[in-house]
Design a protein around this motif. Structure first.
Motif, PDB file in Angstrom:
ATOM      1  N   SER A   1      10.299  10.854  -1.196  1.00  0.00           N
ATOM      2  CA  SER A   1       9.974  12.171  -1.769  1.00  0.00           C
ATOM      3  C   SER A   1       8.501  12.207  -2.165  1.00  0.00           C
ATOM      4  O   SER A   1       7.762  11.249  -1.974  1.00  0.00           O
ATOM      5  CB  SER A   1      10.843  12.429  -3.008  1.00  0.00           C
ATOM      6  OG  SER A   1      10.458  11.564  -4.069  1.00  0.00           O
ATOM      7  N   ALA A   2       8.101  13.340  -2.745  1.00  0.00           N
ATOM      8  CA  ALA A   2       6.703  13.516  -3.163  1.00  0.00           C
ATOM      9  C   ALA A   2       6.480  13.106  -4.614  1.00  0.00           C
ATOM     10  O   ALA A   2       5.442  13.427  -5.191  1.00  0.00           O
ATOM     11  CB  ALA A   2       6.302  14.977  -2.967  1.00  0.00           C
ATOM     12  N   SER A   3       7.416  12.369  -5.205  1.00  0.00           N
ATOM     13  CA  SER A   3       7.323  12.075  -6.636  1.00  0.00           C
ATOM     14  C   SER A   3       6.187  11.130  -6.995  1.00  0.00           C
ATOM     15  O   SER A   3       5.840  11.009  -8.163  1.00  0.00           O
ATOM     16  CB  SER A   3       8.646  11.479  -7.132  1.00  0.00           C
ATOM     17  OG  SER A   3       8.866  10.195  -6.578  1.00  0.00           O
ATOM     18  N   MET A   4       5.601  10.422  -5.994  1.00  0.00           N
ATOM     19  CA  MET A   4       4.510   9.497  -6.288  1.00  0.00           C
ATOM     20  C   MET A   4       3.174   9.973  -5.730  1.00  0.00           C
ATOM     21  O   MET A   4       2.212   9.209  -5.644  1.00  0.00           O
ATOM     22  CB  MET A   4       4.843   8.109  -5.746  1.00  0.00           C
ATOM     23  CG  MET A   4       5.871   7.360  -6.568  1.00  0.00           C
ATOM     24  SD  MET A   4       5.296   6.952  -8.248  1.00  0.00           S
ATOM     25  CE  MET A   4       4.012   5.766  -7.909  1.00  0.00           C
ATOM     26  N   GLU A   5       3.068  11.249  -5.333  1.00  0.00           N
ATOM     27  CA  GLU A   5       1.780  11.792  -4.894  1.00  0.00           C
ATOM     28  C   GLU A   5       0.787  11.755  -6.053  1.00  0.00           C
ATOM     29  O   GLU A   5       1.178  11.951  -7.204  1.00  0.00           O
ATOM     30  CB  GLU A   5       1.953  13.248  -4.425  1.00  0.00           C
ATOM     31  CG  GLU A   5       2.797  13.416  -3.180  1.00  0.00           C
ATOM     32  CD  GLU A   5       2.027  13.135  -1.896  1.00  0.00           C
ATOM     33  OE1 GLU A   5       0.835  12.759  -1.984  1.00  0.00           O
ATOM     34  OE2 GLU A   5       2.612  13.278  -0.827  1.00  0.00           O
ATOM     35  N   PRO A   6      -0.485  11.522  -5.795  1.00  0.00           N
ATOM     36  CA  PRO A   6      -1.112  11.239  -4.502  1.00  0.00           C
ATOM     37  C   PRO A   6      -1.157   9.762  -4.148  1.00  0.00           C
ATOM     38  O   PRO A   6      -1.719   9.394  -3.128  1.00  0.00           O
ATOM     39  CB  PRO A   6      -2.525  11.777  -4.708  1.00  0.00           C
ATOM     40  CG  PRO A   6      -2.810  11.452  -6.150  1.00  0.00           C
ATOM     41  CD  PRO A   6      -1.495  11.640  -6.873  1.00  0.00           C
ATOM     42  N   THR A   7      -0.583   8.892  -4.996  1.00  0.00           N
ATOM     43  CA  THR A   7      -0.635   7.448  -4.736  1.00  0.00           C
ATOM     44  C   THR A   7       0.120   7.101  -3.460  1.00  0.00           C
ATOM     45  O   THR A   7      -0.376   6.340  -2.614  1.00  0.00           O
ATOM     46  CB  THR A   7      -0.030   6.671  -5.919  1.00  0.00           C
ATOM     47  OG1 THR A   7      -0.683   7.078  -7.125  1.00  0.00           O
ATOM     48  CG2 THR A   7      -0.181   5.186  -5.726  1.00  0.00           C
ATOM     49  N   LEU A   8       1.328   7.648  -3.324  1.00  0.00           N
ATOM     50  CA  LEU A   8       2.165   7.407  -2.151  1.00  0.00           C
ATOM     51  C   LEU A   8       2.621   8.736  -1.585  1.00  0.00           C
ATOM     52  O   LEU A   8       3.031   9.636  -2.340  1.00  0.00           O
ATOM     53  CB  LEU A   8       3.376   6.539  -2.522  1.00  0.00           C
ATOM     54  CG  LEU A   8       3.052   5.141  -3.058  1.00  0.00           C
ATOM     55  CD1 LEU A   8       4.319   4.460  -3.561  1.00  0.00           C
ATOM     56  CD2 LEU A   8       2.376   4.290  -1.992  1.00  0.00           C
ATOM     57  N   HIS A   9       2.568   8.831  -0.272  1.00  0.00           N
ATOM     58  CA  HIS A   9       2.874  10.097   0.387  1.00  0.00           C
ATOM     59  C   HIS A   9       4.295  10.085   0.932  1.00  0.00           C
ATOM     60  O   HIS A   9       4.711   9.140   1.612  1.00  0.00           O
ATOM     61  CB  HIS A   9       1.887  10.323   1.531  1.00  0.00           C
ATOM     62  CG  HIS A   9       2.052  11.632   2.229  1.00  0.00           C
ATOM     63  ND1 HIS A   9       1.951  12.840   1.565  1.00  0.00           N
ATOM     64  CD2 HIS A   9       2.319  11.926   3.520  1.00  0.00           C
ATOM     65  CE1 HIS A   9       2.134  13.818   2.440  1.00  0.00           C
ATOM     66  NE2 HIS A   9       2.372  13.294   3.624  1.00  0.00           N
ATOM     67  N   GLY A  10       5.050  11.144   0.610  1.00  0.00           N
ATOM     68  CA  GLY A  10       6.399  11.262   1.136  1.00  0.00           C
ATOM     69  C   GLY A  10       6.871  12.693   1.075  1.00  0.00           C
ATOM     70  O   GLY A  10       6.641  13.384   0.084  1.00  0.00           O
ATOM     71  N   CYS A  11       7.500  13.136   2.153  1.00  0.00           N
ATOM     72  CA  CYS A  11       8.066  14.484   2.174  1.00  0.00           C
ATOM     73  C   CYS A  11       9.064  14.566   3.318  1.00  0.00           C
ATOM     74  O   CYS A  11       9.128  13.679   4.169  1.00  0.00           O
ATOM     75  CB  CYS A  11       6.982  15.550   2.321  1.00  0.00           C
ATOM     76  SG  CYS A  11       6.079  15.468   3.874  1.00  0.00           S
ATOM     77  N   GLN A  12       9.842  15.629   3.341  1.00  0.00           N
ATOM     78  CA  GLN A  12      10.904  15.778   4.332  1.00  0.00           C
ATOM     79  C   GLN A  12      10.367  16.116   5.720  1.00  0.00           C
ATOM     80  O   GLN A  12      10.980  15.776   6.720  1.00  0.00           O
ATOM     81  CB  GLN A  12      11.878  16.879   3.878  1.00  0.00           C
ATOM     82  CG  GLN A  12      12.586  16.563   2.574  1.00  0.00           C
ATOM     83  CD  GLN A  12      13.484  15.350   2.674  1.00  0.00           C
ATOM     84  OE1 GLN A  12      14.072  15.089   3.711  1.00  0.00           O
ATOM     85  NE2 GLN A  12      13.589  14.607   1.588  1.00  0.00           N
ATOM     86  N   SER A  13       9.252  16.786   5.814  1.00  0.00           N
ATOM     87  CA  SER A  13       8.758  17.275   7.102  1.00  0.00           C
ATOM     88  C   SER A  13       7.515  16.553   7.599  1.00  0.00           C
ATOM     89  O   SER A  13       6.797  17.071   8.445  1.00  0.00           O
ATOM     90  CB  SER A  13       8.454  18.769   6.996  1.00  0.00           C
ATOM     91  OG  SER A  13       7.478  19.006   5.996  1.00  0.00           O
ATOM     92  N   CYS A  14       7.235  15.343   7.077  1.00  0.00           N
ATOM     93  CA  CYS A  14       6.032  14.615   7.487  1.00  0.00           C
ATOM     94  C   CYS A  14       6.358  13.140   7.680  1.00  0.00           C
ATOM     95  O   CYS A  14       7.493  12.713   7.468  1.00  0.00           O
ATOM     96  CB  CYS A  14       4.930  14.778   6.446  1.00  0.00           C
ATOM     97  SG  CYS A  14       5.393  14.081   4.845  1.00  0.00           S
ATOM     98  N   GLN A  15       5.354  12.384   8.062  1.00  0.00           N
ATOM     99  CA  GLN A  15       5.542  10.937   8.204  1.00  0.00           C
ATOM    100  C   GLN A  15       5.280  10.269   6.853  1.00  0.00           C
ATOM    101  O   GLN A  15       4.147  10.242   6.386  1.00  0.00           O
ATOM    102  CB  GLN A  15       4.593  10.367   9.258  1.00  0.00           C
ATOM    103  CG  GLN A  15       4.813   8.878   9.513  1.00  0.00           C
ATOM    104  CD  GLN A  15       3.897   8.354  10.600  1.00  0.00           C
ATOM    105  OE1 GLN A  15       2.788   8.841  10.777  1.00  0.00           O
ATOM    106  NE2 GLN A  15       4.368   7.363  11.330  1.00  0.00           N
ATOM    107  N   PRO A  16       6.318   9.743   6.210  1.00  0.00           N
ATOM    108  CA  PRO A  16       6.126   9.168   4.869  1.00  0.00           C
ATOM    109  C   PRO A  16       5.434   7.808   4.939  1.00  0.00           C
ATOM    110  O   PRO A  16       5.429   7.144   5.980  1.00  0.00           O
ATOM    111  CB  PRO A  16       7.565   9.027   4.353  1.00  0.00           C
ATOM    112  CG  PRO A  16       8.387   8.836   5.587  1.00  0.00           C
ATOM    113  CD  PRO A  16       7.723   9.654   6.655  1.00  0.00           C
TER     114      PRO A  16
END
Length: 243
Positions: A100-115
């Protein structure tokens, strides 16, 4: 009476021949005695002509490698590699995608992208303590949403500390934390009541404070549920870095 014919060949006189034969026999007897004292059977020692008295062993020849032998060696190698990889994943290091995006901007994660794919060190906490600001992977606590079996957050509160949020900042006791890793797009953090972190547990929060379900919701998590410390982003290439 006719005279005896004297030998004309080059051989030694009979008395000389007898002395030579006696000398050879004496040397052989001496060698046999030495071999017996050394515990080596006389038959295995070289004779006067350099031979051992035993038939010569045939020269060894390398056995041709068959397809069965090559297959056996290949399977053994693959088995060793598999065991090593499984052991490393179980006890040393593993990798996790950010769900998920809960660690943005340190770590990138989302449903429609490459995590981001992070490497997690499972061994370091066997020799050192969990520290504030460590990014860790832990088993999902009972009150967390069931989307993922593991979550990744940052350690904010240590056992025995009191954590609170007020005035847009997080406080440990009466001291405000300096948090350069927080997503600035979220703005000031919402206030939350003071929480005493129980012994053996840790208070976790995501860096993306406005989009993170963390210990503000599910409470402090036990240290026994921590899988390991995230140490690096290994994929995609443009995000490669140490944490």
């Amino acid at each position: 009476m006719a005279e005896r014919e004297q030998p004309t060949g080059p051989g030694p006189e009979p008395d000389l021949r007898a002395r030579i034969q006696a000398r050879v026999a004496e040397r052989r007897a001496d060698r046999a005695a030495e071999q017996e004292r050394a515990g080596t059977p006389a038959a295995q020692q070289p004779a006067a002509d350099g031979s051992t008295g035993e038939p010569a062993a045939p020269a060894s020849r390398s056995r041709p490698v068959t397809w069965v032998g090559r297959l056996t060696h290949t399977l053994a190698f693959l088995l060793a590699v598999t065991v090593t990889v499984v052991a490393m994943r179980s006890f040393v290091i593993s990798s996790y995608y950010i769900p998920s995006a809960s660690m943005e901007p340190t770590l990138h994660g989302c449903q429609s992208c490459q995590p981001d794919l992070v490497l997690v060190d499972k061994l370091s906490y066997r020799f050192s303590s969990v520290a504030r600001a460590d990014v860790v992977v832990f088993d999902r606590p009972p009150l967390a949403p069931p989307e993922a079996a593991e979550l990744i957050k940052r350690v904010i509160g240590l056992p025995g500390e009191t954590i609170s949020g007020r005035g847009g900042k997080v406080f440990v006791g009466t001291k405000a934390l300096a948090e350069p890793y927080v997503n600035p797009a979220c703005g000031p953090i919402a206030d939350f009541a003071a929480v005493k972190v129980p012994a053996g547990t840790y208070f976790m929060m995501g860096d993306n404070r406005c989009d993170s379900l963390d210990s503000r919701i599910f409470g402090a998590i036990p240290g026994s549920s921590i899988v390991g410390r995230a140490v690096a982003v290994s994929w995609p290439v443009k995000h490669l870095r140490w944490l």
